[in-house]
Design a protein around this motif. Structure first.
Motif, PDB file in Angstrom:
ATOM      1  N   ASP A 204       0.820  -1.211   0.000  1.00 50.38           N
ATOM      2  CA  ASP A 204       0.000   0.000   0.000  1.00 50.38           C
ATOM      3  C   ASP A 204       0.857   1.266   0.000  1.00 50.38           C
ATOM      4  OD1 ASP A 204      -2.362  -1.433   0.044  1.00 50.38           O
ATOM      5  OD2 ASP A 204      -2.486  -1.468   2.233  1.00 50.38           O
ATOM      6  N   MET A 205       2.148   1.115   0.271  1.00 49.70           N
ATOM      7  CA  MET A 205       3.038   2.271   0.301  1.00 49.70           C
ATOM      8  C   MET A 205       3.181   2.870  -1.096  1.00 49.70           C
ATOM      9  SD  MET A 205       3.874   2.645   3.407  1.00 49.70           S
ATOM     10  CE  MET A 205       3.796   1.712   4.922  1.00 49.70           C
ATOM     11  N   VAL A 206       3.466   4.169  -1.157  1.00 52.90           N
ATOM     12  CA  VAL A 206       3.657   4.840  -2.441  1.00 52.90           C
ATOM     13  C   VAL A 206       5.028   5.502  -2.457  1.00 52.90           C
ATOM     14  CG1 VAL A 206       1.188   5.264  -2.631  1.00 52.90           C
ATOM     15  CG2 VAL A 206       2.659   7.055  -1.730  1.00 52.90           C
ATOM     16  N   THR A 207       5.522   5.754  -3.664  1.00 59.39           N
ATOM     17  CA  THR A 207       6.803   6.437  -3.823  1.00 59.39           C
ATOM     18  C   THR A 207       6.558   7.922  -4.068  1.00 59.39           C
ATOM     19  OG1 THR A 207       6.805   5.905  -6.189  1.00 59.39           O
ATOM     20  CG2 THR A 207       8.018   4.426  -4.715  1.00 59.39           C
ATOM     21  N   VAL A 208       7.413   8.748  -3.475  1.00 62.66           N
ATOM     22  CA  VAL A 208       7.367  10.196  -3.676  1.00 62.66           C
ATOM     23  C   VAL A 208       8.754  10.641  -4.104  1.00 62.66           C
ATOM     24  CG1 VAL A 208       6.847  12.443  -2.680  1.00 62.66           C
ATOM     25  CG2 VAL A 208       5.648  10.409  -1.843  1.00 62.66           C
ATOM     26  N   LEU A 209       8.866  11.170  -5.307  1.00 63.74           N
ATOM     27  CA  LEU A 209      10.152  11.655  -5.799  1.00 63.74           C
ATOM     28  C   LEU A 209      10.450  12.984  -5.122  1.00 63.74           C
ATOM     29  CD1 LEU A 209       9.750  10.871  -9.617  1.00 63.74           C
ATOM     30  CD2 LEU A 209      10.485   9.363  -7.749  1.00 63.74           C
ATOM     31  N   GLU A 210      11.434  12.999  -4.257  1.00 65.18           N
ATOM     32  CA  GLU A 210      11.810  14.205  -3.522  1.00 65.18           C
ATOM     33  C   GLU A 210      12.721  15.082  -4.371  1.00 65.18           C
ATOM     34  OE1 GLU A 210      12.508  17.127  -0.813  1.00 65.18           O
ATOM     35  OE2 GLU A 210      11.128  15.482  -0.422  1.00 65.18           O
ATOM     36  N   THR A 211      13.802  14.495  -4.886  1.00 66.02           N
ATOM     37  CA  THR A 211      14.782  15.209  -5.714  1.00 66.02           C
ATOM     38  C   THR A 211      15.308  14.256  -6.777  1.00 66.02           C
ATOM     39  OG1 THR A 211      15.473  16.458  -3.749  1.00 66.02           O
ATOM     40  CG2 THR A 211      16.885  16.607  -5.688  1.00 66.02           C
ATOM     41  N   CYS A 212      15.445  14.741  -8.008  1.00 68.13           N
ATOM     42  CA  CYS A 212      16.054  13.959  -9.086  1.00 68.13           C
ATOM     43  C   CYS A 212      17.068  14.834  -9.808  1.00 68.13           C
ATOM     44  CB  CYS A 212      15.003  13.445 -10.077  1.00 68.13           C
ATOM     45  SG  CYS A 212      13.857  12.213  -9.400  1.00 68.13           S
ATOM     46  N   TRP A 213      18.209  14.252 -10.131  1.00 72.55           N
ATOM     47  CA  TRP A 213      19.256  15.018 -10.797  1.00 72.55           C
ATOM     48  C   TRP A 213      20.065  14.103 -11.725  1.00 72.55           C
ATOM     49  CZ3 TRP A 213      19.242  13.172  -5.925  1.00 72.55           C
ATOM     50  CH2 TRP A 213      20.359  12.489  -5.443  1.00 72.55           C
ATOM     51  N   ALA A 214      20.846  14.717 -12.589  1.00 73.22           N
ATOM     52  CA  ALA A 214      21.670  13.991 -13.552  1.00 73.22           C
ATOM     53  C   ALA A 214      23.139  14.331 -13.330  1.00 73.22           C
ATOM     54  CB  ALA A 214      21.268  14.346 -14.979  1.00 73.22           C
ATOM     55  N   THR A 215      24.011  13.349 -13.588  1.00 76.11           N
ATOM     56  CA  THR A 215      25.458  13.543 -13.530  1.00 76.11           C
ATOM     57  C   THR A 215      26.093  12.869 -14.747  1.00 76.11           C
ATOM     58  OG1 THR A 215      25.776  11.519 -12.235  1.00 76.11           O
ATOM     59  CG2 THR A 215      25.466  13.579 -10.997  1.00 76.11           C
ATOM     60  N   PRO A 216      27.330  13.228 -15.095  1.00 85.31           N
ATOM     61  CA  PRO A 216      27.995  12.590 -16.239  1.00 85.31           C
ATOM     62  C   PRO A 216      28.594  11.230 -15.894  1.00 85.31           C
ATOM     63  CG  PRO A 216      29.389  14.309 -15.333  1.00 85.31           C
ATOM     64  CD  PRO A 216      28.089  14.388 -14.587  1.00 85.31           C
ATOM     65  N   ASP A 217      28.595  10.839 -14.624  1.00 88.07           N
ATOM     66  CA  ASP A 217      29.079   9.510 -14.233  1.00 88.07           C
ATOM     67  C   ASP A 217      28.201   8.980 -13.103  1.00 88.07           C
ATOM     68  OD1 ASP A 217      29.921  10.760 -11.872  1.00 88.07           O
ATOM     69  OD2 ASP A 217      31.998  10.936 -12.532  1.00 88.07           O
ATOM     70  N   SER A 218      28.603   7.854 -12.517  1.00 91.08           N
ATOM     71  CA  SER A 218      27.739   7.197 -11.532  1.00 91.08           C
ATOM     72  C   SER A 218      27.813   7.814 -10.150  1.00 91.08           C
ATOM     73  CB  SER A 218      28.113   5.709 -11.443  1.00 91.08           C
ATOM     74  OG  SER A 218      29.459   5.562 -11.020  1.00 91.08           O
ATOM     75  N   ASP A 219      28.648   8.822  -9.950  1.00 89.16           N
ATOM     76  CA  ASP A 219      28.793   9.452  -8.637  1.00 89.16           C
ATOM     77  C   ASP A 219      27.661  10.454  -8.414  1.00 89.16           C
ATOM     78  OD1 ASP A 219      29.533  10.619  -6.283  1.00 89.16           O
ATOM     79  OD2 ASP A 219      31.368  11.544  -7.043  1.00 89.16           O
ATOM     80  N   PRO A 220      26.747  10.185  -7.468  1.00 94.26           N
ATOM     81  CA  PRO A 220      25.628  11.119  -7.264  1.00 94.26           C
ATOM     82  C   PRO A 220      26.084  12.462  -6.707  1.00 94.26           C
ATOM     83  CG  PRO A 220      25.638   9.446  -5.553  1.00 94.26           C
ATOM     84  CD  PRO A 220      26.672   9.027  -6.557  1.00 94.26           C
TER      85      PRO A 220
END
Length: 323
Positions: A204-220
């Motif tokens: 029953d839980m739902v997902t809420v996107l808080e923050t989304c961003w892009a980078t040129p490599d896998s390092d957030p």
């Protein structure tokens, strides 16, 4: 003995039943924080001094405060819990850091020693409550592999529901979100990237996107990054200036989706990008999970107050230059 009980009783308001134990402790993991909450009654029942407990690693050690963390607990009168938190640098306070090539795990323990001793006898008693958080490593795959939708495994305890869940972020061929793409998928600016983030288990839980961003490599944490969704809503420029982001679902179901026009980072004409999202897990039966994005930049209705977060990543996605 009565004196000890009187001292402990001043620390919290709840009446203990005697059944509370350290097994009732709850661990919460988020991208830059790990927390363990222990009922004050568990300390009282064990006749241990909660105010003297601290974090010093998985083995017994001395209290040593670090730069980011003081390694001691604080009492939360609202929940009658003692809360021990590691923030920012969660390797501090003696945390054991283990890397198995797939996950990096941070482990620590709340510990305390009480009682007296002399040359002949001892009444010292030790207490140690271990906890840990595991985070997936974000590894760049070769061109022969599919786009990497990292499956993030986490434990959830919101009071209303608890268990072990998996959250996954995937790239789809179109806005129907019916077909996940593989390594043969190609995209050129400004083709849309269709992304879905969801709990793979029935819940029953739902997902809420808080923050989304892009980078040129896998390092957030790469300093070269572009945030296109923040405060649970699309950024002002993406929504109102470029009109290049469509958030179809956020906080509505266990799966949230968005579509964004593809892009390259400055200085590149074709290259990989990685997408990262900080996702909150929300119980719609307990709180409002749907963010109010009717006016981007305006004050928004408080929603999805849960402290349960999980960081998911998708990549590498090769974006070619303009058509």
């Amino acid at each position: 003995m009565k004196l000890f009980s009187a001292i402990i009783s001043t620390a919290f308001s709840q009446s203990c039943t005697g059944s509370e134990s350290f097994d009732d402790a709850v661990t919460t993991c988020s991208p830059n924080q790990m927390t363990i909450e222990i009922p004050a009654c568990a300390f009282a029942n064990a006749r241990m001094d909660a105010a003297g407990a601290y974090l010093a690693g998985v083995d017994f050690g001395e209290l040593v405060a670090d730069v980011e963390n003081n390694c001691t607990g604080t009492f939360d009168a609202g929940s009658d819990n003692w809360v021990f938190t590691l923030s920012n640098d969660i390797s501090e306070c003696g945390s054991l850091v283990e890397n198995n090539g797939t996950f990096v795990t941070y482990s620590n323990a709340v510990q305390s020693t009480v009682g007296t001793e002399n040359k002949i006898i001892t009444r010292k008693r030790d207490m140690k409550v271990g906890f840990s958080c595991a985070f997936p490593l974000e590894v760049t795959l070769s061109a022969a592999n599919a786009i990497n939708p990292v499956l993030t495994h986490f434990e959830l305890d919101l009071g209303s529901e608890e268990g072990v869940f998996d959250v996954q972020m995937g790239l789809y061929s179109d806005a129907s979100f019916a077909t996940v793409v593989d390594s043969t998928f190609t995209v050129n600016i400004p083709d849309d990237l269709h992304v879905a983030i969801g709990i793979t288990d029935e819940t029953d839980m739902v997902t809420v996107l808080e923050t989304c961003w892009a980078t040129p490599d896998s390092d957030p944490a790469n300093p070269t990054q572009y945030t296109f969704l923040e405060n649970k809503c699309g950024s002002h420029d993406e929504v109102n200036v470029y009109q290049s982001l469509d958030v179809q679902a956020n906080g509505l179901d266990r799966i949230s989706t968005f579509s964004i026009e593809s892009f390259n980072f400055q200085g590149e004409e074709g290259g990989d990008i990685f997408l990262h999202c900080d996702v909150q897990i929300c119980d719609p039966n307990q709180e409002s999970c749907v963010p109010d994005c009717s006016s981007v930049g305006a004050r928004k209705r408080r929603s999805a107050s849960s402290d349960e977060h999980v960081l998911v990543v998708l990549g590498p996605i090769f974006v070619g230059g303009p058509k």
